[in-house]
Scaffold this motif. Structure first.
Motif, PDB file in Angstrom:
ATOM      1  N   ALA A  16      30.810 -20.387   3.048  1.00 40.71           N
ATOM      2  CA  ALA A  16      31.033 -20.946   1.794  1.00 40.71           C
ATOM      3  C   ALA A  16      31.714 -19.616   1.177  1.00 40.71           C
ATOM      4  CB  ALA A  16      29.848 -21.652   1.099  1.00 40.71           C
ATOM      5  N   GLU A  17      32.576 -20.132   0.150  1.00 37.47           N
ATOM      6  CA  GLU A  17      33.111 -19.115  -0.847  1.00 37.47           C
ATOM      7  C   GLU A  17      33.104 -19.968  -2.017  1.00 37.47           C
ATOM      8  OE1 GLU A  17      37.523 -17.237  -1.721  1.00 37.47           O
ATOM      9  OE2 GLU A  17      37.270 -18.106   0.196  1.00 37.47           O
ATOM     10  N   ILE A  18      32.621 -19.378  -3.248  1.00 40.70           N
ATOM     11  CA  ILE A  18      32.943 -19.986  -4.654  1.00 40.70           C
ATOM     12  C   ILE A  18      34.070 -19.506  -5.198  1.00 40.70           C
ATOM     13  CG2 ILE A  18      31.686 -20.210  -6.699  1.00 40.70           C
ATOM     14  CD1 ILE A  18      29.021 -19.422  -5.401  1.00 40.70           C
ATOM     15  N   ALA A  19      34.873 -20.629  -5.503  1.00 42.34           N
ATOM     16  CA  ALA A  19      36.212 -20.497  -5.903  1.00 42.34           C
ATOM     17  C   ALA A  19      35.984 -20.155  -7.543  1.00 42.34           C
ATOM     18  CB  ALA A  19      37.018 -21.513  -5.928  1.00 42.34           C
ATOM     19  N   GLY A  20      35.012 -20.882  -8.174  1.00 40.86           N
ATOM     20  CA  GLY A  20      34.829 -20.465  -9.630  1.00 40.86           C
ATOM     21  C   GLY A  20      33.487 -21.544  -9.869  1.00 40.86           C
ATOM     22  N   ILE A  21      33.005 -20.942 -10.959  1.00 41.50           N
ATOM     23  CA  ILE A  21      31.595 -21.740 -11.605  1.00 41.50           C
ATOM     24  C   ILE A  21      32.020 -22.089 -12.841  1.00 41.50           C
ATOM     25  CG2 ILE A  21      29.164 -21.243 -11.962  1.00 41.50           C
ATOM     26  CD1 ILE A  21      29.405 -18.784 -10.182  1.00 41.50           C
ATOM     27  N   ILE A  70      15.630 -20.852   3.680  1.00 44.45           N
ATOM     28  CA  ILE A  70      14.818 -20.056   3.816  1.00 44.45           C
ATOM     29  C   ILE A  70      15.643 -18.833   4.563  1.00 44.45           C
ATOM     30  CG2 ILE A  70      12.735 -19.111   5.008  1.00 44.45           C
ATOM     31  CD1 ILE A  70      11.619 -21.746   4.245  1.00 44.45           C
ATOM     32  N   THR A  71      16.229 -19.259   5.738  1.00 44.34           N
ATOM     33  CA  THR A  71      16.912 -18.129   6.430  1.00 44.34           C
ATOM     34  C   THR A  71      18.064 -17.413   5.837  1.00 44.34           C
ATOM     35  OG1 THR A  71      16.299 -19.354   8.496  1.00 44.34           O
ATOM     36  CG2 THR A  71      18.465 -17.981   8.680  1.00 44.34           C
ATOM     37  N   ARG A  72      18.631 -18.383   5.018  1.00 44.01           N
ATOM     38  CA  ARG A  72      20.288 -17.806   4.440  1.00 44.01           C
ATOM     39  C   ARG A  72      19.550 -17.088   3.326  1.00 44.01           C
ATOM     40  NH1 ARG A  72      25.149 -21.981   5.179  1.00 44.01           N
ATOM     41  NH2 ARG A  72      24.881 -22.579   7.337  1.00 44.01           N
ATOM     42  N   VAL A  73      18.789 -17.537   2.263  1.00 45.83           N
ATOM     43  CA  VAL A  73      18.430 -16.916   1.162  1.00 45.83           C
ATOM     44  C   VAL A  73      17.555 -15.843   1.638  1.00 45.83           C
ATOM     45  CG1 VAL A  73      17.561 -17.122  -1.233  1.00 45.83           C
ATOM     46  CG2 VAL A  73      18.983 -19.116  -0.228  1.00 45.83           C
ATOM     47  N   GLY A  74      16.609 -15.859   2.432  1.00 44.28           N
ATOM     48  CA  GLY A  74      15.906 -14.840   2.622  1.00 44.28           C
ATOM     49  C   GLY A  74      16.735 -13.461   3.068  1.00 44.28           C
ATOM     50  N   LEU A 113      23.081 -22.100  -6.422  1.00 43.16           N
ATOM     51  CA  LEU A 113      23.999 -21.018  -6.552  1.00 43.16           C
ATOM     52  C   LEU A 113      23.790 -19.988  -5.390  1.00 43.16           C
ATOM     53  CD1 LEU A 113      26.288 -19.288  -7.977  1.00 43.16           C
ATOM     54  CD2 LEU A 113      24.448 -18.506  -9.891  1.00 43.16           C
ATOM     55  N   LEU A 114      22.248 -19.567  -5.282  1.00 41.75           N
ATOM     56  CA  LEU A 114      21.857 -18.790  -4.180  1.00 41.75           C
ATOM     57  C   LEU A 114      22.083 -19.053  -3.004  1.00 41.75           C
ATOM     58  CD1 LEU A 114      18.562 -17.556  -6.007  1.00 41.75           C
ATOM     59  CD2 LEU A 114      20.684 -16.246  -5.784  1.00 41.75           C
ATOM     60  N   TYR A 115      22.009 -20.158  -2.646  1.00 42.50           N
ATOM     61  CA  TYR A 115      22.484 -20.804  -1.253  1.00 42.50           C
ATOM     62  C   TYR A 115      24.032 -20.710  -0.824  1.00 42.50           C
ATOM     63  CZ  TYR A 115      22.122 -24.136   2.658  1.00 42.50           C
ATOM     64  OH  TYR A 115      22.393 -24.515   4.063  1.00 42.50           O
ATOM     65  N   LEU A 116      24.923 -20.808  -1.900  1.00 46.64           N
ATOM     66  CA  LEU A 116      26.340 -20.817  -1.657  1.00 46.64           C
ATOM     67  C   LEU A 116      26.613 -19.206  -1.489  1.00 46.64           C
ATOM     68  CD1 LEU A 116      27.615 -23.357  -4.207  1.00 46.64           C
ATOM     69  CD2 LEU A 116      27.412 -23.689  -1.626  1.00 46.64           C
ATOM     70  N   ALA A 147      27.440 -29.976   0.711  1.00 44.52           N
ATOM     71  CA  ALA A 147      28.936 -29.755   0.680  1.00 44.52           C
ATOM     72  C   ALA A 147      29.380 -28.909   1.527  1.00 44.52           C
ATOM     73  CB  ALA A 147      29.019 -29.106  -1.178  1.00 44.52           C
ATOM     74  N   ILE A 148      28.637 -28.079   2.038  1.00 37.33           N
ATOM     75  CA  ILE A 148      28.932 -27.175   3.028  1.00 37.33           C
ATOM     76  C   ILE A 148      29.090 -27.536   4.528  1.00 37.33           C
ATOM     77  CG2 ILE A 148      28.401 -24.854   4.392  1.00 37.33           C
ATOM     78  CD1 ILE A 148      27.135 -23.970   2.058  1.00 37.33           C
TER      79      ILE A 148
END
Length: 350
Positions: free
Chosen positions: A28-33, A331-335, A19-22, A275-276
Motif C-alpha cells: 500500500a501507498e498513501i497518496a494523501g490523507i 498484528i504481523t504488519r503493525v508489529g 492509518l498504521l495498517y496502511l 481496500a488493499i
C-alpha cells in the motif's frame, strides 16, 4: 502492484489503526490523507494524522483539512467514545509537519484527475469531503479505481440510533450524495461497503495487543487486562506500541461501559485491509440509499438486495470475512513495522 490510496478519516481510535495498517503494509501507498470532521473536529483530526506520521517516522504525506461542518446539519462529535483528543489515552506529540495548502475536497479531485483509474478511495469517517469533491468533479466514480467505505448498517442494529451507524449519522446528506453519484460507476468500480453487520464481528481483545507488542520485540511486563483499573497507561518502550495500547485501552473501556465486553470493534482497520485486498471480504451487490426524512429512521442506510426499486446495484456490501485472518495480518504488519521504526535496542520511554 501497490494499492495507492486516498485516505479520508476522522481520526479516531480505530481510524488510527487503519492509518498504521496502511503505513505498515508494503503493498500500500498513501497518496494523501483527508481530515474529515466526525469523531472530533476536523482540525483535531488533522493534528492527529500529522502526529501519527511523526511517531511512525513516515515520509512526507499530504494531509489536507476538510470541511468543518457536515453539508446540512451541525457537527456532532463523539469524545465520549474516542477521548477528548480522539485518540483515547494516547498523548501524541504535536507535529511540525505542515498542512496542505489545498482543501480535502480539492485534494481528492486533483489526485484523481492526475492518476485516472489508479487510486483507491478509503473513507472511514463521514463522507462530507467526498461529497464536496463530487460536486467539483462528478466523474470521480470513473476516475477512481475503487472506493471502500466504512459506514452504514443493513441487517444489523445501528450504533448511534436503533437503525443508523455513526459515520452516516453525522452527515447523511453527504452519504446519500455519494451513493447516488456512484450509481453511474461500472460494476467493477462499485463502492465496497464495510457496514456494522461485518465490522462488529471484528473484535479486538487484550490478547491481540499482547501479541502485537511481542511481534514488535517488546513483550509487555504487564499486558492490558480486563482487570485493570480505568485509565492505566502503557509503559512500553516502543512509542508505536505504547500509543496503540493507550488508545485502544480507552476503546476497551468504552465498550465495557456500554455492556459489550472488554473489547473494541476494529471497524476502520478492517476497511483498510479490504481496500488493499478485497479477497478478504465476501461481497454481495445491492442498491443502497439513505433515508433523509424519516422521523425515527433518518440517516438509516437501506439496501435493496432483490432489485425491488428497479435500479442497478451501486454498491458491493461485505457480508462475510474471517476475523482471525484479519487480525493475524494486522498484528504481523503493525508489529513488524513498529519494530522496524523503533528497533528494540534503541527503544526508550519518551
Amino acid at each position: 502492484m501497490r494499492a495507492r490510496i486516498i485516505l479520508d478519516v476522522d481520526t479516531g481510535i480505530d481510524d488510527s489503526l487503519a492509518l498504521l495498517y496502511l503505513l505498515a503494509s508494503p503493498d500500500a501507498e498513501i497518496a494523501g490523507i483527508a481530515a474529515t470532521a466526525g469523531n472530533v473536529p476536523a482540525d483535531r483530526v488533522a493534528a492527529n494524522n500529522l502526529a501519527w506520521l511523526d511517531v511512525c517516522g513516515a515520509p512526507a504525506i499530504e494531509v489536507a483539512l476538510g470541511a468543518p461542518e457536515p453539508l446540512a446539519i451541525p457537527l456532532r462529535t463523539t469524545e465520549d467514545t474516542h477521548g477528548p483528543q480522539g485518540i483515547g489515552y494516547a498523548e501524541l506529540p504535536e507535529s511540525r509537519r505542515p498542512l496542505s495548502d489545498r482543501s480535502a475536497a480539492r485534494m481528492w479531485v486533483e489526485l484523481a484527475r492526475a492518476h485516472p483509474g489508479e487510486l483507491i478511495g478509503l473513507c472511514t469517517g463521514p463522507l462530507t469531503n467526498l461529497a464536496l469533491a463530487l460536486r467539483i468533479e462528478p466523474e470521480l466514480p470513473t476516475l477512481l479505481r475503487r472506493l471502500v467505505v466504512m459506514g452504514g448498517a443493513f441487517n444489523h442494529p445501528g450504533n448511534t440510533t436503533p437503525t443508523n451507524e455513526w459515520n452516516v449519522h453525522v452527515d447523511p446528506e453527504a452519504a446519500k450524495e455519494v451513493f447516488d453519484a456512484f450509481s453511474s460507476a461500472p460494476a467493477d468500480r462499485r463502492p465496497i461497503i464495510c457496514a456494522l453487520d461485518i465490522t462488529e464481528t471484528i473484535e479486538m481483545f487484550p490478547e491481540h495487543l499482547r501479541r502485537l507488542a511481542e511481534r514488535a520485540g517488546c513483550p509487555p511486563d504487564r499486558p492490558v487486562s480486563a482487570h485493570d483499573p480505568d485509565g492505566l497507561r502503557s509503559t512500553s518502550p516502543n512509542p508505536v506500541v505504547r500509543h496503540i495500547d493507550d488508545a485502544v485501552r480507552f476503546y476497551f473501556e468504552f465498550h465495557r461501559h456500554h455492556d459489550q465486553g472488554y473489547l473494541a470493534h476494529m471497524h476502520d482497520p478492517f476497511a483498510a485491509a479490504v481496500a488493499i485486498d478485497p479477497a478478504l471480504a465476501v461481497l454481495r451487490p445491492a442498491t443502497v440509499d439513505v433515508e433523509l426524512t424519516g422521523t425515527l429512521t433518518r440517516a438509516t442506510t437501506v439496501a435493496d438486495w432483490a432489485g425491488m426499486w428497479g435500479r442497478q446495484p451501486n454498491a458491493d456490501i461485505v457480508i462475510g470475512t474471517d476475523p482471525v485472518v484479519f487480525f493475524d495480518r494486522l498484528i504481523t504488519r503493525v508489529g513488524d513495522f513498529a519494530r522496524a521504526v523503533h528497533p528494540p535496542a534503541r527503544q526508550e520511554v519518551s
